[in-house]
Design a protein around this motif. Structure first.
Motif, PDB file in Angstrom:
ATOM      1  N   SER A  31       0.824  -1.202   0.000  1.00 53.48           N
ATOM      2  CA  SER A  31       0.000   0.000   0.000  1.00 53.48           C
ATOM      3  C   SER A  31       0.863   1.259   0.000  1.00 53.48           C
ATOM      4  O   SER A  31       0.544   2.241  -0.686  1.00 53.48           O
ATOM      5  CB  SER A  31      -0.928   0.004   1.216  1.00 53.48           C
ATOM      6  OG  SER A  31      -1.819  -1.092   1.187  1.00 53.48           O
ATOM      7  N   VAL A  51     -12.634   9.161   6.624  1.00 49.90           N
ATOM      8  CA  VAL A  51     -12.464   8.229   7.744  1.00 49.90           C
ATOM      9  C   VAL A  51     -13.602   8.393   8.740  1.00 49.90           C
ATOM     10  O   VAL A  51     -14.164   7.412   9.252  1.00 49.90           O
ATOM     11  CB  VAL A  51     -11.108   8.460   8.437  1.00 49.90           C
ATOM     12  CG1 VAL A  51     -11.020   7.655   9.731  1.00 49.90           C
ATOM     13  CG2 VAL A  51      -9.963   8.075   7.511  1.00 49.90           C
ATOM     14  N   LEU A 102     -16.785   6.735   7.557  1.00 53.99           N
ATOM     15  CA  LEU A 102     -16.738   5.278   7.716  1.00 53.99           C
ATOM     16  C   LEU A 102     -16.896   4.879   9.178  1.00 53.99           C
ATOM     17  O   LEU A 102     -17.640   3.944   9.505  1.00 53.99           O
ATOM     18  CB  LEU A 102     -15.418   4.733   7.168  1.00 53.99           C
ATOM     19  CG  LEU A 102     -15.209   4.800   5.648  1.00 53.99           C
ATOM     20  CD1 LEU A 102     -13.842   4.227   5.286  1.00 53.99           C
ATOM     21  CD2 LEU A 102     -16.304   4.057   4.897  1.00 53.99           C
ATOM     22  N   SER A 126     -11.692  -0.297   7.964  1.00 63.20           N
ATOM     23  CA  SER A 126     -10.735   0.040   6.906  1.00 63.20           C
ATOM     24  C   SER A 126      -9.337  -0.159   7.459  1.00 63.20           C
ATOM     25  O   SER A 126      -9.145  -0.250   8.678  1.00 63.20           O
ATOM     26  CB  SER A 126     -10.921   1.487   6.427  1.00 63.20           C
ATOM     27  OG  SER A 126     -10.687   2.400   7.491  1.00 63.20           O
ATOM     28  N   GLU A 127      -8.371  -0.237   6.573  1.00 66.14           N
ATOM     29  CA  GLU A 127      -6.996  -0.449   6.995  1.00 66.14           C
ATOM     30  C   GLU A 127      -6.432   0.829   7.642  1.00 66.14           C
ATOM     31  O   GLU A 127      -6.308   1.858   6.986  1.00 66.14           O
ATOM     32  CB  GLU A 127      -6.134  -0.842   5.788  1.00 66.14           C
ATOM     33  CG  GLU A 127      -6.416  -2.241   5.259  1.00 66.14           C
ATOM     34  CD  GLU A 127      -7.676  -2.361   4.414  1.00 66.14           C
ATOM     35  OE1 GLU A 127      -8.002  -3.458   3.949  1.00 66.14           O
ATOM     36  OE2 GLU A 127      -8.357  -1.321   4.224  1.00 66.14           O
ATOM     37  N   LEU A 134      -7.110  -4.329  -0.952  1.00 65.80           N
ATOM     38  CA  LEU A 134      -7.696  -3.638   0.188  1.00 65.80           C
ATOM     39  C   LEU A 134      -9.175  -3.993   0.342  1.00 65.80           C
ATOM     40  O   LEU A 134      -9.834  -4.441  -0.597  1.00 65.80           O
ATOM     41  CB  LEU A 134      -7.552  -2.122   0.015  1.00 65.80           C
ATOM     42  CG  LEU A 134      -6.132  -1.560  -0.012  1.00 65.80           C
ATOM     43  CD1 LEU A 134      -6.161  -0.058  -0.241  1.00 65.80           C
ATOM     44  CD2 LEU A 134      -5.395  -1.891   1.280  1.00 65.80           C
ATOM     45  N   SER A 135      -9.698  -3.764   1.533  1.00 63.54           N
ATOM     46  CA  SER A 135     -11.120  -3.951   1.798  1.00 63.54           C
ATOM     47  C   SER A 135     -11.919  -2.851   1.102  1.00 63.54           C
ATOM     48  O   SER A 135     -11.342  -1.912   0.535  1.00 63.54           O
ATOM     49  CB  SER A 135     -11.375  -3.883   3.307  1.00 63.54           C
ATOM     50  OG  SER A 135     -11.061  -2.576   3.790  1.00 63.54           O
ATOM     51  N   GLY A 141     -13.693  -0.530   2.546  1.00 65.09           N
ATOM     52  CA  GLY A 141     -13.386   0.721   3.233  1.00 65.09           C
ATOM     53  C   GLY A 141     -12.013   1.252   2.875  1.00 65.09           C
ATOM     54  O   GLY A 141     -11.829   2.451   2.644  1.00 65.09           O
ATOM     55  N   GLY A 142     -11.028   0.365   2.821  1.00 66.15           N
ATOM     56  CA  GLY A 142      -9.671   0.780   2.458  1.00 66.15           C
ATOM     57  C   GLY A 142      -9.584   1.249   1.021  1.00 66.15           C
ATOM     58  O   GLY A 142      -8.880   2.223   0.711  1.00 66.15           O
ATOM     59  N   THR A 143     -10.300   0.562   0.131  1.00 61.87           N
ATOM     60  CA  THR A 143     -10.337   0.971  -1.276  1.00 61.87           C
ATOM     61  C   THR A 143     -10.939   2.361  -1.405  1.00 61.87           C
ATOM     62  O   THR A 143     -10.425   3.219  -2.132  1.00 61.87           O
ATOM     63  CB  THR A 143     -11.157  -0.028  -2.099  1.00 61.87           C
ATOM     64  OG1 THR A 143     -10.528  -1.316  -2.041  1.00 61.87           O
ATOM     65  CG2 THR A 143     -11.252   0.406  -3.557  1.00 61.87           C
ATOM     66  N   LEU A 195     -10.946   4.715   0.835  1.00 64.15           N
ATOM     67  CA  LEU A 195     -10.018   5.720   1.361  1.00 64.15           C
ATOM     68  C   LEU A 195      -8.863   5.989   0.395  1.00 64.15           C
ATOM     69  O   LEU A 195      -8.439   7.145   0.234  1.00 64.15           O
ATOM     70  CB  LEU A 195      -9.477   5.276   2.719  1.00 64.15           C
ATOM     71  CG  LEU A 195     -10.481   5.261   3.868  1.00 64.15           C
ATOM     72  CD1 LEU A 195      -9.813   4.825   5.162  1.00 64.15           C
ATOM     73  CD2 LEU A 195     -11.136   6.636   4.051  1.00 64.15           C
ATOM     74  N   TYR A 247     -17.392   5.641  -3.243  1.00 59.95           N
ATOM     75  CA  TYR A 247     -17.813   4.449  -2.518  1.00 59.95           C
ATOM     76  C   TYR A 247     -18.623   3.512  -3.399  1.00 59.95           C
ATOM     77  O   TYR A 247     -18.513   2.288  -3.299  1.00 59.95           O
ATOM     78  CB  TYR A 247     -18.611   4.794  -1.262  1.00 59.95           C
ATOM     79  CG  TYR A 247     -18.914   3.553  -0.472  1.00 59.95           C
ATOM     80  CD1 TYR A 247     -17.927   2.979   0.322  1.00 59.95           C
ATOM     81  CD2 TYR A 247     -20.134   2.903  -0.578  1.00 59.95           C
ATOM     82  CE1 TYR A 247     -18.160   1.803   0.999  1.00 59.95           C
ATOM     83  CE2 TYR A 247     -20.381   1.730   0.093  1.00 59.95           C
ATOM     84  CZ  TYR A 247     -19.388   1.175   0.883  1.00 59.95           C
ATOM     85  OH  TYR A 247     -19.613   0.006   1.543  1.00 59.95           O
TER      86      TYR A 247
END
Length: 324
Positions: free
Chosen positions: A71, A120, A123, A130-131, A259-260, A262-264, A266, A316
């Motif tokens: 990442s 953030v 979420l 998220s990561e 990524l998850s 949420g991570g995607t 972000l 999103y």
């Protein structure tokens, strides 16, 4: 609880976003509404400390792995590449000369930490994981974009000297230092540190963010009003189109890293945002001939509001469809 597309699309009704819109309207209406002098600086310090610390604590719980390193690499590459995409788009869509186009392009490879913090917060308000280490990714995405912009300016005949004093200024930027420092402290102290500071960095976070976005709305509106003569239709279109292109590149990078959702989301927000703190300061030093009113108004007055209101639901939607 899974975040639905409909609930994120309703972020226009989130108090934080509505306070930003209030500030924007007040500035455009030439209201005398203002925040106390120095308050924005205090609030930005708090937000950077809180988001950095929580990210570090998250890493302490999950540990360092290959995905984190991948990442960081993805963020660095995105930050380096995005200014070249922005420069090409500017040359096609606007009449900006090479020097000003290079200065603007640098802002679109770097990131808006306030946009990231808002994402953030959205979420977290809906309990979407998220990561946490994406805070570190945000930090590494500041410098490469500045280097790319200065290289473009030099190749185009602009004066852009990358000397030791400029590098010290970039690397010593207070936002970067605080974000990385808070992240490191959070990683060292872990869950216990998060519990100790919970009443300070978790409970008041949304309220402070609302006040800060009110001030940001005032600043965005004032910037637009003061520099409206320099902002053409082509530049306005660029300020809305470039974030979407950046988010698509961020989506591709997130899928490669794994990524998850949420991570995607972000990483897409980071790739879509434009800096209005670190990069303008660097451009004033390295490219003093460039018109600051143009790049500040685009980043703060056009792209920032676009991302907060229309961009995030779109990003999103794309992340949820791609990652599922």
């Amino acid at each position: 609880m899974e975040l639905s597309i409909a609930s994120l699309a309703s972020n226009l009704l989130a108090p934080t976003i509505l306070f930003f819109i209030l500030g924007l309207i007040a500035a455009i209406a030439r209201s005398d509404l203002s925040t106390p002098e120095g308050a924005a600086k205090v609030m930005s310090v708090y937000l950077l400390l809180a988001i950095g610390f929580k990210g570090g604590a998250s890493v302490a719980q999950s540990g360092v792995d290959g995905q984190l390193l991948a990442s960081l690499l993805a963020g660095t590459v995105l930050s380096f590449v995005l200014p070249f995409v922005a420069f090409a788009l500017l040359r096609m869509m606007t009449r900006l000369d090479c020097l000003n186009a290079a200065a603007v392009a640098g802002h679109y490879g770097s990131i808006s930490i306030v946009t990231f913090v808002t994402a953030v917060s959205l979420l977290e308000a809906r309990a979407i994981p998220s990561e946490g280490y994406l805070v570190a990714v945000a930090a590494v995405m500041e410098v490469p974009a500045i280097m790319s912009a200065l290289w473009i300016a030099a190749r185009s005949g602009g004066v852009a000297a990358i000397d030791s004093s400029l590098m010290r200024h970039i690397l010593g930027n207070g936002s970067i230092v605080l974000l990385i420092g808070a992240f490191a402290i959070g990683a060292i102290t872990g869950e216990q540190g998060l519990q100790d500071l919970h009443p300070f960095i978790v409970v008041p976070f949304t309220g402070v963010l609302a006040l800060f976005l009110l001030d940001m709305g005032l600043s965005a509106g004032k910037s637009l009003m003061e520099n409206r003569k320099d902002i053409s239709v082509g530049l306005l279109a660029f300020g809305c189109v470039m974030p979407v292109i950046g988010s698509l590149l961020g989506l591709i990078a997130a899928l490669l890293v794994g990524l998850s959702v949420g991570g995607t989301f972000l990483l897409m927000v980071l790739s879509a945002s434009a800096s209005y703190i670190a990069v303008p300061a660097a451009m004033r030093l390295a490219l003093p001939q460039a018109k600051s009113g143009i790049y500040l108004s685009l980043a703060l007055g056009v792209t920032f509001p676009f991302n907060l209101t229309l961009g995030m639901p779109l990003y999103y939607l794309m992340a949820s469809l791609a990652v599922g």
